[in-house]
Design a protein around this motif. Structure first.
Motif, short mmCIF file in Angstrom:
data_model
loop_
_atom_site.label_atom_id
_atom_site.label_comp_id
_atom_site.label_asym_id
_atom_site.label_seq_id
_atom_site.Cartn_x
_atom_site.Cartn_y
_atom_site.Cartn_z
N THR A 123 0.82 -1.22 0.00
CA THR A 123 0.00 0.00 0.00
C THR A 123 0.85 1.28 0.00
O THR A 123 0.32 2.38 -0.01
CB THR A 123 -0.93 0.02 1.23
N GLY A 124 2.17 1.10 0.05
CA GLY A 124 3.06 2.26 0.00
C GLY A 124 3.13 3.04 1.29
O GLY A 124 3.49 4.23 1.30
N ILE A 125 2.81 2.40 2.40
CA ILE A 125 2.89 3.05 3.71
C ILE A 125 4.28 2.84 4.30
O ILE A 125 4.78 1.71 4.36
CB ILE A 125 1.83 2.49 4.69
N SER A 126 4.90 3.91 4.73
CA SER A 126 6.22 3.82 5.34
C SER A 126 6.09 3.42 6.81
O SER A 126 5.08 3.74 7.46
CB SER A 126 6.92 5.18 5.24
N THR A 127 7.09 2.73 7.32
CA THR A 127 7.07 2.36 8.75
C THR A 127 7.13 3.60 9.64
O THR A 127 6.82 3.53 10.83
CB THR A 127 8.24 1.43 9.09
N ASP A 128 7.53 4.73 9.08
CA ASP A 128 7.54 5.98 9.85
C ASP A 128 6.13 6.56 10.01
O ASP A 128 5.89 7.42 10.86
CB ASP A 128 8.42 7.03 9.15
N GLU A 129 5.20 6.07 9.19
CA GLU A 129 3.84 6.60 9.22
C GLU A 129 2.93 5.85 10.20
O GLU A 129 1.80 6.26 10.44
CB GLU A 129 3.22 6.53 7.82
#
Length: 341
Positions: free
Chosen positions: A191-197
């Motif tokens: 889904t293109g979610i970064s672990t920082d998000e």
């Protein structure tokens, strides 16, 4: 007269030696035959006492529910009880290690799944599938990302939108190094979610994850029918998507992840394992008992119709190849991911 006596003694000695030889030969033959019989007897006598089935998770999760169900039926064919023992902790590696280090006699076996490989690939353990003797694959359980009904998020696609709009706020549960951890890593990558998000929150077992989601401590968890069905039915938790190529009969109104534009199919593959070096004849006996258990209409219907899983028996002769291929897929997911976050 002396010559006659000597002759009699000589004849007596000859017959005595012959008799001894015959006796030794008979004895040797008998020993040989006896040597074969205990071996055959040993095979048929197993098991002589209860078999411990170590489940590396706490009570109530899908792994616990499914293995207890199948073990109860398998013991009818073994003639001895199969005693489930929950041994959770250390990301499901505590119970697995206990079995790995157990005496290889068939009396201590492991009921687990892909977590054996995921724990190794994520650095949580120093062993993988090859540390065991695979006995058989039993079931596949389709995974379901879920939310708390109070969150207002009803689908996985809506959760992605929420994360993008609120970076750093969303909390995702997982069992460190387990299938839920890998599923979430795959979900973020797809889904293109970064672990920082997002924020990962670790729990020791599936039951703990369910409790955390129910208490609204986290926003998103990977559940399935065995662990989430009751909560889906009472409306406290929401199945946000089906990680399969088609909808589940038990949740006909829940769209697949693929329908939501998230190209993920994900199932937890559950099977049984024995310590390395366990005699093959013992493995075959256990394998056959669990195979017969899965052939029970009652067990099969409950697994397929009530537990949202698929009976999928694979014998030990083919199970190793299946595990090798599965581990290769998991390794692809693991590459480039930071599981310490």
């Amino acid at each position: 007269m002396k010559k006659f006596l000597v002759l009699i003694v000589a004849i007596f000695l000859v017959f005595s030696l012959a008799a001894c030889g015959s006796s030794n030969s008979t004895s040797t033959k008998a020993d040989s035959n006896t040597g074969e019989k205990p071996s055959e007897s040993a095979k048929s006598d197993f098991p002589k006492k209860p078999i411990k089935l170590i489940i590396p998770y706490g009570p109530g999760g899908a792994t616990d529910v499914i293995f207890r169900l199948v073990a109860k039926e398998a013991e009818k064919h073994l003639g001895q009880p199969v005693v489930p023992v929950n041994m959770e902790g250390a990301g499901a590696t505590l119970g697995a290690r206990h079995v790995k280090d157990a005496k290889p006699d068939g009396y201590t076996i492991l009921g687990s799944h892909d977590t054996i490989a995921t724990s190794h690939l994520s650095g949580s353990s120093d062993f993988s599938f090859d540390a065991f003797e695979p006995i058989s694959l039993l079931t596949k359980t389709i995974n379901i990302p879920s939310t708390n009904s109070k969150s207002g998020i009803k689908t996985a696609a809506e959760f992605v939108e929420y994360v993008k709009a609120n970076p750093g706020k969303a909390k995702i549960s997982m069992i460190p190094g387990s299938t839920s951890h890998f599923f979430m890593a795959q979900f973020l990558a797809e889904t293109g979610i970064s672990t920082d998000e997002i924020r990962f929150v670790g729990y020791p077992g599936t039951g703990d994850e369910v409790a955390a989601l129910y208490a609204n401590e986290v926003d998103f968890s990977m559940l399935n029918i065995p662990s989430g069905k009751g909560f889906y039915e009472d409306g406290s938790l929401i199945p946000a998507g089906i990680a399969h190529n088609e909808r589940l009969d038990l949740l006909p109104d829940t769209p697949t992840l693929i329908e939501q534009g998230i190209n993920i199919e994900n199932a937890t593959n559950r099977g049984i394992f024995a310590p390395k070096g366990t005699p093959e004849e013992h493995i075959v006996i256990i394998e056959e008992a669990f195979k017969k258990a899965l052939e029970s209409d009652e067990v099969k219907n409950k697994i397929n119709d009530e537990l949202g899983s698929i009976t999928s028996f694979i014998p030990h002769t083919e199970y190793k190849d299946f595990l090798d291929k599965q581990e290769a897929k998991l390794k692809e997911i693991a590459e480039g991911l930071d599981f310490k976050k």
